[in-house]
Design a protein around this motif. Sequence first.
Motif, short mmCIF file in Angstrom:
data_model
loop_
_atom_site.label_atom_id
_atom_site.label_comp_id
_atom_site.label_asym_id
_atom_site.label_seq_id
_atom_site.Cartn_x
_atom_site.Cartn_y
_atom_site.Cartn_z
N GLY A 1 -12.10 -14.94 -31.10
CA GLY A 1 -10.83 -14.94 -32.33
C GLY A 1 -9.82 -14.07 -31.53
N PHE A 2 -10.10 -13.31 -30.70
CA PHE A 2 -8.68 -12.16 -30.17
C PHE A 2 -8.29 -12.93 -28.98
N ALA A 3 -8.89 -14.16 -28.36
CA ALA A 3 -8.48 -14.31 -27.03
C ALA A 3 -6.88 -14.84 -27.18
N ALA A 4 -6.59 -15.47 -28.43
CA ALA A 4 -5.08 -16.05 -28.47
C ALA A 4 -4.14 -14.70 -28.29
N LEU A 5 -4.51 -13.64 -28.74
CA LEU A 5 -3.64 -12.37 -28.63
C LEU A 5 -3.30 -12.06 -27.39
N ALA A 6 -4.19 -12.23 -26.29
CA ALA A 6 -3.95 -11.82 -25.08
C ALA A 6 -2.88 -12.74 -24.44
N GLU A 7 -2.74 -13.87 -24.96
CA GLU A 7 -1.95 -15.12 -24.40
C GLU A 7 -0.49 -15.05 -24.93
N GLU A 8 -0.41 -14.51 -25.97
CA GLU A 8 1.08 -14.21 -26.70
C GLU A 8 1.88 -13.17 -25.62
N THR A 9 3.24 -13.80 -25.77
CA THR A 9 4.29 -12.75 -25.26
C THR A 9 4.91 -12.14 -26.26
N LYS A 10 4.34 -10.76 -26.60
CA LYS A 10 4.98 -10.23 -27.73
C LYS A 10 5.88 -8.79 -27.22
N THR A 11 6.84 -8.53 -28.17
CA THR A 11 7.53 -7.33 -27.68
C THR A 11 7.14 -6.26 -28.67
N GLU A 12 6.41 -6.36 -29.73
CA GLU A 12 6.06 -5.27 -30.32
C GLU A 12 4.66 -5.35 -30.73
N TRP A 13 3.93 -4.25 -30.87
CA TRP A 13 2.37 -4.51 -31.17
C TRP A 13 2.10 -3.59 -32.07
N ASN A 14 0.94 -3.82 -32.95
CA ASN A 14 0.59 -2.88 -34.33
C ASN A 14 -0.45 -2.18 -34.21
N PHE A 15 -0.73 -0.96 -34.14
CA PHE A 15 -2.25 -0.43 -33.85
C PHE A 15 -2.47 0.59 -35.13
N TYR A 16 -3.89 0.48 -35.34
CA TYR A 16 -4.29 1.25 -36.38
C TYR A 16 -5.68 2.21 -35.81
N GLY A 17 -5.44 3.54 -36.15
CA GLY A 17 -6.64 4.24 -35.75
C GLY A 17 -7.25 4.72 -37.31
N LEU A 18 -8.74 4.03 -37.64
CA LEU A 18 -9.22 4.70 -38.87
C LEU A 18 -10.26 5.32 -38.49
N TYR A 19 -10.28 6.59 -39.07
CA TYR A 19 -11.31 7.60 -38.48
C TYR A 19 -11.97 8.00 -40.01
N LYS A 20 -13.16 8.54 -39.83
CA LYS A 20 -14.04 8.89 -40.96
C LYS A 20 -13.72 10.24 -41.82
N SER A 21 -12.87 10.79 -40.57
CA SER A 21 -12.35 12.19 -41.23
C SER A 21 -11.11 12.67 -40.24
N GLU A 22 -10.67 13.88 -40.78
CA GLU A 22 -9.46 14.45 -40.03
C GLU A 22 -9.90 15.75 -38.98
N SER A 23 -11.05 15.67 -38.85
CA SER A 23 -11.59 16.79 -37.75
C SER A 23 -10.69 16.78 -36.54
N MET A 24 -10.60 17.93 -35.98
CA MET A 24 -9.68 18.06 -34.78
C MET A 24 -10.16 17.16 -33.65
N TYR A 25 -11.58 16.89 -33.54
CA TYR A 25 -11.91 15.98 -32.43
C TYR A 25 -11.23 14.62 -32.62
N PHE A 26 -11.18 14.02 -33.87
CA PHE A 26 -10.87 12.77 -34.27
C PHE A 26 -9.09 12.93 -34.05
N VAL A 27 -8.55 13.83 -34.76
CA VAL A 27 -7.12 14.08 -34.51
C VAL A 27 -6.72 13.88 -32.95
N ASN A 28 -7.53 14.79 -32.27
CA ASN A 28 -7.08 14.55 -30.88
C ASN A 28 -7.32 13.53 -30.29
#
Length: 329
Positions: free
Chosen positions: A16-43
């Motif tokens: 389902g993600f294969a089409a993403l790799a074929e696109e020519t994009k100029t902006e990408w959108n990324f999310y980091g979803l973590y279970k807490s804000e511990s220093m390890y995860f923040v780092n």
Amino acid sequence: MKKILALILALCLLAGFAALAEETKTEWNFYGLYKSESMYFVNEAASIEATIAAWAEEHGFTYKWHYLSSDGDAEKCLTTVDTAIADNADAIFICVPDQTMSQAVVEKCAESGTLVVACDDGLIDGDGNKIAPWFGIDAYNIGYAAGEWMAQYAIDNNLLEDESCAMLYMTMDTVSSCVPRSEGERQAWADMCGDAMADRTYSADYDGSDEAAAYANASAVIAAHPEITTWLVQVASETGSSSAAAALEEAGLAENSCVMSLGTDATALQWDEGNFQVIRSSAYFSGKVVGQAAAKAVLDYLLNGTEIPAEYATPAQIVTPENYKDIML
């Protein structure tokens, strides 16, 4: 059959993600979803963003980066997944607070065509099979290295036959990535010390996102054994080491006891302040390394179509107050 279904789901997810790799994009959108804000995860999240920023400069694209914490709440985590999907996230880096929700996360992402990779705690099916790419630590060998250090400490300090000394394992039995850490610790002790202190070995389970509960569980074991004045403590995460250290300090047993940490982000801050009394060593593994590896794999897939590895595990190094500044990133 369940393993086959898990494999099919994982393959469909990547397809389902294969089409993403074929696109020519100029902006990408990324999310980091973590279970807490511990220093390890923040780092770790900061390392992901830094890697994306470097690639953006090199390859000439712009990006958006979002860090969201679910504060240990499974329902809140699913809401953050929905938020990322609704915002047309191209990729999600996630550490879920409860691995029983893995299937729901993967299905949401598969249905929307959103790339998802697990960081630290795997996205797994009911049999523990990974159903999405995973980036984390070499859990068993990290635990084994920590167990070796603790065994040598006990030998060097003539504690194996000391009836006033006991072992406390702080475990996280409900987190699949943490169980091998404790298994490695126990095996290293057995290999070096046999069944020494077997009658003086105790366990306290805890939730890595709840330091108060970890402290309470450690305190309960310590209080139940007033005959023990020297505790050797091995843990499944840095939350366990800081909580056990606090419990030992409260009980007035810190001077003679020894905590071996797994994870060094918060521990290093204690050492920076000159507090070397209880946590005497740590197995250092960097969320920065995990985050960098995950980000590079995702970016290489999105930009070049390079297959994302099913698993990536970083090793650990043993650090002490004497050498941690020379080793840590």
